[in-house]
Scaffold this motif. Structure first.
Motif, PDB file in Angstrom:
ATOM      1  N   SER A   3       0.809  -1.221   0.000  1.00 48.81           N
ATOM      2  CA  SER A   3       0.000   0.000   0.000  1.00 48.81           C
ATOM      3  C   SER A   3       0.841   1.269   0.000  1.00 48.81           C
ATOM      4  O   SER A   3       0.340   2.343  -0.321  1.00 48.81           O
ATOM      5  CB  SER A   3      -0.929   0.006   1.218  1.00 48.81           C
ATOM      6  OG  SER A   3      -0.183  -0.005   2.422  1.00 48.81           O
ATOM      7  N   GLU A   4       2.119   1.153   0.353  1.00 48.76           N
ATOM      8  CA  GLU A   4       3.005   2.309   0.388  1.00 48.76           C
ATOM      9  C   GLU A   4       4.318   1.974  -0.311  1.00 48.76           C
ATOM     10  O   GLU A   4       4.717   0.799  -0.369  1.00 48.76           O
ATOM     11  CB  GLU A   4       3.293   2.735   1.831  1.00 48.76           C
ATOM     12  CG  GLU A   4       2.076   3.227   2.593  1.00 48.76           C
ATOM     13  CD  GLU A   4       2.425   3.679   3.990  1.00 48.76           C
ATOM     14  OE1 GLU A   4       3.609   3.579   4.370  1.00 48.76           O
ATOM     15  OE2 GLU A   4       1.508   4.125   4.713  1.00 48.76           O
ATOM     16  N   PRO A   5       5.002   2.984  -0.824  1.00 51.65           N
ATOM     17  CA  PRO A   5       6.300   2.721  -1.458  1.00 51.65           C
ATOM     18  C   PRO A   5       7.339   2.314  -0.420  1.00 51.65           C
ATOM     19  O   PRO A   5       7.200   2.613   0.773  1.00 51.65           O
ATOM     20  CB  PRO A   5       6.665   4.069  -2.097  1.00 51.65           C
ATOM     21  CG  PRO A   5       5.926   5.089  -1.285  1.00 51.65           C
ATOM     22  CD  PRO A   5       4.642   4.418  -0.884  1.00 51.65           C
ATOM     23  N   ILE A   6       8.362   1.623  -0.867  1.00 53.90           N
ATOM     24  CA  ILE A   6       9.473   1.189  -0.017  1.00 53.90           C
ATOM     25  C   ILE A   6      10.719   1.941  -0.484  1.00 53.90           C
ATOM     26  O   ILE A   6      11.040   1.951  -1.677  1.00 53.90           O
ATOM     27  CB  ILE A   6       9.707  -0.324  -0.148  1.00 53.90           C
ATOM     28  CG1 ILE A   6       8.435  -1.102   0.224  1.00 53.90           C
ATOM     29  CG2 ILE A   6      10.882  -0.781   0.707  1.00 53.90           C
ATOM     30  CD1 ILE A   6       8.466  -2.554  -0.217  1.00 53.90           C
ATOM     31  N   ALA A  37       2.654  -2.045  -5.565  1.00 50.77           N
ATOM     32  CA  ALA A  37       1.322  -2.127  -6.172  1.00 50.77           C
ATOM     33  C   ALA A  37       1.393  -2.051  -7.688  1.00 50.77           C
ATOM     34  O   ALA A  37       0.653  -2.732  -8.401  1.00 50.77           O
ATOM     35  CB  ALA A  37       0.429  -1.023  -5.620  1.00 50.77           C
ATOM     36  N   GLU A  38       2.298  -1.202  -8.201  1.00 50.52           N
ATOM     37  CA  GLU A  38       2.414  -1.035  -9.657  1.00 50.52           C
ATOM     38  C   GLU A  38       3.588  -1.812 -10.232  1.00 50.52           C
ATOM     39  O   GLU A  38       3.833  -1.748 -11.437  1.00 50.52           O
ATOM     40  CB  GLU A  38       2.530   0.453  -9.993  1.00 50.52           C
ATOM     41  CG  GLU A  38       1.285   1.254  -9.630  1.00 50.52           C
ATOM     42  CD  GLU A  38       1.250   2.609 -10.312  1.00 50.52           C
ATOM     43  OE1 GLU A  38       1.770   2.724 -11.440  1.00 50.52           O
ATOM     44  OE2 GLU A  38       0.703   3.541  -9.714  1.00 50.52           O
ATOM     45  N   LEU A 246       8.705  11.825  -5.754  1.00 45.83           N
ATOM     46  CA  LEU A 246       9.078  10.455  -5.383  1.00 45.83           C
ATOM     47  C   LEU A 246       8.416  10.016  -4.085  1.00 45.83           C
ATOM     48  O   LEU A 246       8.065   8.841  -3.922  1.00 45.83           O
ATOM     49  CB  LEU A 246      10.605  10.373  -5.240  1.00 45.83           C
ATOM     50  CG  LEU A 246      11.250   8.993  -5.177  1.00 45.83           C
ATOM     51  CD1 LEU A 246      11.100   8.282  -6.520  1.00 45.83           C
ATOM     52  CD2 LEU A 246      12.729   9.126  -4.806  1.00 45.83           C
ATOM     53  N   GLU A 247       8.245  10.953  -3.165  1.00 46.93           N
ATOM     54  CA  GLU A 247       7.833  10.602  -1.803  1.00 46.93           C
ATOM     55  C   GLU A 247       6.473   9.922  -1.723  1.00 46.93           C
ATOM     56  O   GLU A 247       6.288   8.981  -0.933  1.00 46.93           O
ATOM     57  CB  GLU A 247       7.821  11.861  -0.933  1.00 46.93           C
ATOM     58  CG  GLU A 247       7.502  11.583   0.530  1.00 46.93           C
ATOM     59  CD  GLU A 247       7.562  12.828   1.386  1.00 46.93           C
ATOM     60  OE1 GLU A 247       7.710  12.692   2.606  1.00 46.93           O
ATOM     61  OE2 GLU A 247       7.461  13.947   0.829  1.00 46.93           O
ATOM     62  N   ASP A 248       5.523  10.335  -2.542  1.00 50.17           N
ATOM     63  CA  ASP A 248       4.164   9.823  -2.353  1.00 50.17           C
ATOM     64  C   ASP A 248       3.971   8.395  -2.852  1.00 50.17           C
ATOM     65  O   ASP A 248       3.247   7.607  -2.235  1.00 50.17           O
ATOM     66  CB  ASP A 248       3.126  10.760  -2.985  1.00 50.17           C
ATOM     67  CG  ASP A 248       3.292  10.886  -4.488  1.00 50.17           C
ATOM     68  OD1 ASP A 248       4.375  10.527  -5.004  1.00 50.17           O
ATOM     69  OD2 ASP A 248       2.346  11.348  -5.156  1.00 50.17           O
ATOM     70  N   ASP A 249       4.634   8.049  -3.967  1.00 51.12           N
ATOM     71  CA  ASP A 249       4.405   6.703  -4.504  1.00 51.12           C
ATOM     72  C   ASP A 249       5.671   6.020  -5.015  1.00 51.12           C
ATOM     73  O   ASP A 249       5.598   4.931  -5.591  1.00 51.12           O
ATOM     74  CB  ASP A 249       3.352   6.747  -5.618  1.00 51.12           C
ATOM     75  CG  ASP A 249       3.767   7.629  -6.799  1.00 51.12           C
ATOM     76  OD1 ASP A 249       4.888   8.176  -6.784  1.00 51.12           O
ATOM     77  OD2 ASP A 249       2.955   7.780  -7.733  1.00 51.12           O
TER      78      ASP A 249
END
Length: 267
Positions: A3-6, A37-38, A246-249
């Motif tokens: 659900s969140e980027p790593i 997710a993507e 970059l931060e959001d996804d």
């Protein structure tokens, strides 16, 4: 859970054989941002001579952060500069990098242009080939014959990461047990703050990423002088735009992808 980027900070130490890897300069610094997710990934490189605020040590070259406070201070510095919280870090040096690739049988890579640099002991012709650990290290170290110097070298570091990911995926598809060989090579030759159970989860995540959709960028800037020392002054407008995007996804919009520093050699 996707659900969140790593965000993982990859650090390459400039330590010589008689030096501690974590106590030398960090001459290779890259944020690897993963969007599970993507199934996409972004690599953002920092030129090693970038002048940045290092917490507790004033403004100085970013590669000096590790010599002053180990990988933890490199992480803190990158977080300060970008506003992005790193989830993990991983660190290796010349010998560890060489050994990792040797232990997985070398690296298949499409070398994009000839790289001949006597200072880096590099003599590689363009084209798809299997690089030994020594050859891959030489490719990673070469900068003096690149038109953009360290900017181009940083982009080439990202190319090595993408090539390794593609090879790992291909081997995993043919034989899933190869995942353990790759993880073991990393554990033997790199240090990291990733817990083992999460390392395995990350390895399986890596099998799903689209290697053809990786954005491999280097923060833009200009070369200047600080006294008698050559430094890089990062373009603050582009730095902030890339960091916010970059931060959001973990992904970059096309408008925030800077030109390749090696474009001259790729044309």
């Amino acid at each position: 859970d996707g659900s969140e980027p790593i965000f993982v900070l990859l650090i390459g130490s400039d330590a010589r054989p008689d030096e501690q890897v974590s106590g030398a300069r960090a001459d290779s610094i890259h944020i690897v941002a993963i969007n599970p997710a993507e199934a996409k990934m972004t690599i953002v490189g920092f030129p090693r001579d970038s002048m940045v605020p290092i917490p507790g040590f004033g403004t100085n070259k970013i590669n000096g952060a590790m010599a002053n406070g180990g990988p933890e201070l490199v992480v803190e510095t990158v977080e300060e500069v970008t506003g992005i919280t790193m989830d993990y870090w991983a660190l290796t040096g010349f010998r560890g990098f060489d050994a990792m690739l040797t232990q997985v049988g070398g690296l298949m890579m499409d070398v994009p242009f000839s790289v001949v640099d006597s200072a880096a002991e590099a003599n590689l012709q363009a084209g798809r080939q299997r690089l030994s650990g020594d050859d891959a290290l030489a490719f990673a170290r070469a900068r003096k014959t690149l038109p953009s110097g360290d900017f181009g070298r940083s982009e080439n570091h990202g190319r090595l990461v993408v090539a390794a990911l593609a090879q790992f995926q291909k081997e995993f598809t043919s034989d899933p047990s190869r995942l353990l060989v790759w993880v073991a090579a990393g554990l033997r030759n790199a240090s990291s703050d990733v817990p083992l159970d999460q390392l395995m989860s990350l390895a399986f995540t890596a099998t799903t990423l689209n290697t053809r959709r990786v954005a491999n960028v280097v923060l833009p800037g200009s070369v200047g002088m600080n006294g008698s020392s050559s430094v890089v002054n990062l373009n603050q407008t582009e730095l902030q735009a890339i960091s916010r995007d970059l931060e959001d996804d973990g992904l970059l919009k096309r408008t925030n992808v800077p030109p390749s520093p090696n474009a001259q050699l790729l044309s």
